[in-house]
Design an enzyme around this catalytic site. Structure first.
Site, short mmCIF file in Angstrom:
data_model
loop_
_atom_site.label_atom_id
_atom_site.label_comp_id
_atom_site.label_asym_id
_atom_site.label_seq_id
_atom_site.Cartn_x
_atom_site.Cartn_y
_atom_site.Cartn_z
N LEU A 1 0.81 -1.21 0.00
CA LEU A 1 0.00 0.00 0.00
C LEU A 1 0.85 1.27 0.00
CD1 LEU A 1 -2.87 -0.98 2.46
CD2 LEU A 1 -2.96 -0.88 -0.02
N CYS B 1 3.09 -1.46 8.90
CA CYS B 1 1.69 -1.15 8.62
C CYS B 1 0.85 -2.42 8.50
CB CYS B 1 1.57 -0.32 7.36
SG CYS B 1 2.41 1.29 7.46
N HIS B 2 1.34 -3.39 7.69
CA HIS B 2 0.58 -4.61 7.46
C HIS B 2 1.45 -5.86 7.59
CE1 HIS B 2 -1.66 -1.38 5.37
NE2 HIS B 2 -2.72 -2.02 5.85
N GLY B 3 2.68 -5.69 8.07
CA GLY B 3 3.50 -6.85 8.40
C GLY B 3 4.17 -7.52 7.23
N PRO C 1 1.58 -9.41 3.24
CA PRO C 1 0.65 -9.22 2.13
C PRO C 1 1.24 -8.59 0.87
CG PRO C 1 0.33 -7.49 3.74
CD PRO C 1 1.38 -8.41 4.30
#
Length: 255
Positions: A201, A219-221, A234
């Site tokens: 992202l 943020c999202h690993g 991700p």
């Protein structure tokens, strides 16, 4: 009643005989006057017809070059009276000069218009200044990261150690989400240059972190190894490699 006297009858007969010749003479005079007017009208018309050609000739002053007594459709009329007084060569030179001048003016106007359009559409000075960035590699010690800004994006410059190089080259490429060998991502094994934007992202990962000793996006690993390849999380792709070159052994030019 008494009969009229003989003298009265004689007078009446005399008046009647005198009136009849008078009426006959008046009608004859009328016919004579009518014939006289008709003859005068005929004479005037004849004079008018006789004088009209001469009057038309005197009033007309234009002589057409196409009029002739004998009609000849194969004869070409003469236009000498309409020709220019100056020689044909001088007229041609003047025409060529005017055509050339207008051509030069048109070309100059078109060039100025296109040039102004290209100048307005081209990049500004600050954008051109950021098109390329030069970095002094001698100031980066081994095992350290440096982050610079290039075209509004962060760029990671990693001076890798020998152990990091061996670890990146020993990975099984077929097991990666985005298969790419370490040798395809670097021009010199000790220098790794990447755009520091997460491919998930658009976050900025943290250096020297994560499960694989490379970069980690909190943020999202998403976890990246020491070659910038995605190993966990991700993110679908590896970190992007920009265009760069090494003009010398101790300098780097990005862009």
């Amino acid at each position: 009643m008494r009969p009229a006297p003989s003298s009265a009858g004689a007078a009446l007969r005399s008046w009647t005989q005198h009136a009849l010749p008078t009426s006959q003479s008046s009608s004859a005079a009328a016919r004579l006057a009518t014939s006289s007017v008709a003859s005068q009208t005929t004479v005037v018309q004849q004079r008018r017809h006789q004088s009209s050609p001469s009057q038309a000739a005197s009033t007309s002053s234009f002589d057409s070059p196409f009029r002739s007594n004998k009609v000849d459709s194969n004869k070409i009329p003469s236009f000498k009276a309409y020709r220019a007084k100056s020689p044909e060569v001088s007229n041609r030179v003047f025409q060529y000069f005017m055509v050339g001048s207008m051509g030069l003016l048109t070309a100059a106007g078109a060039k100025a218009t296109v040039q102004d359009f290209l100048v307005n559409m081209s990049a500004s000075a600050d954008v051109l200044a950021q098109a390329k960035v030069e970095v002094d590699l001698a100031a980066i010690p081994e095992g350290k990261n440096v982050i610079i800004k290039w075209r509004g994006k962060p760029v990671f410059i990693r001076h890798r150690t020998d152990d990091e190089i061996k670890s990146a080259e020993s990975v099984n490429v077929s097991s990666l989400r985005d298969p790419q060998a370490d040798g395809d991502r670097v021009k010199k094994p000790e220098w790794l240059i990447m755009i520091g934007v997460c491919t998930h992202l658009g976050c900025v990962p943290i250096g020297e972190a994560g499960d694989f000793g490379g970069w980690f996006c909190p943020c999202h690993g998403s976890h990246y190894d020491v070659s910038g390849r995605i190993r966990k999380g991700p993110a679908p792709l590896n970190l992007e490699i920009p265009e760069y070159d090494f003009p010398t052994d101790e300098s780097l030019v990005i862009g």
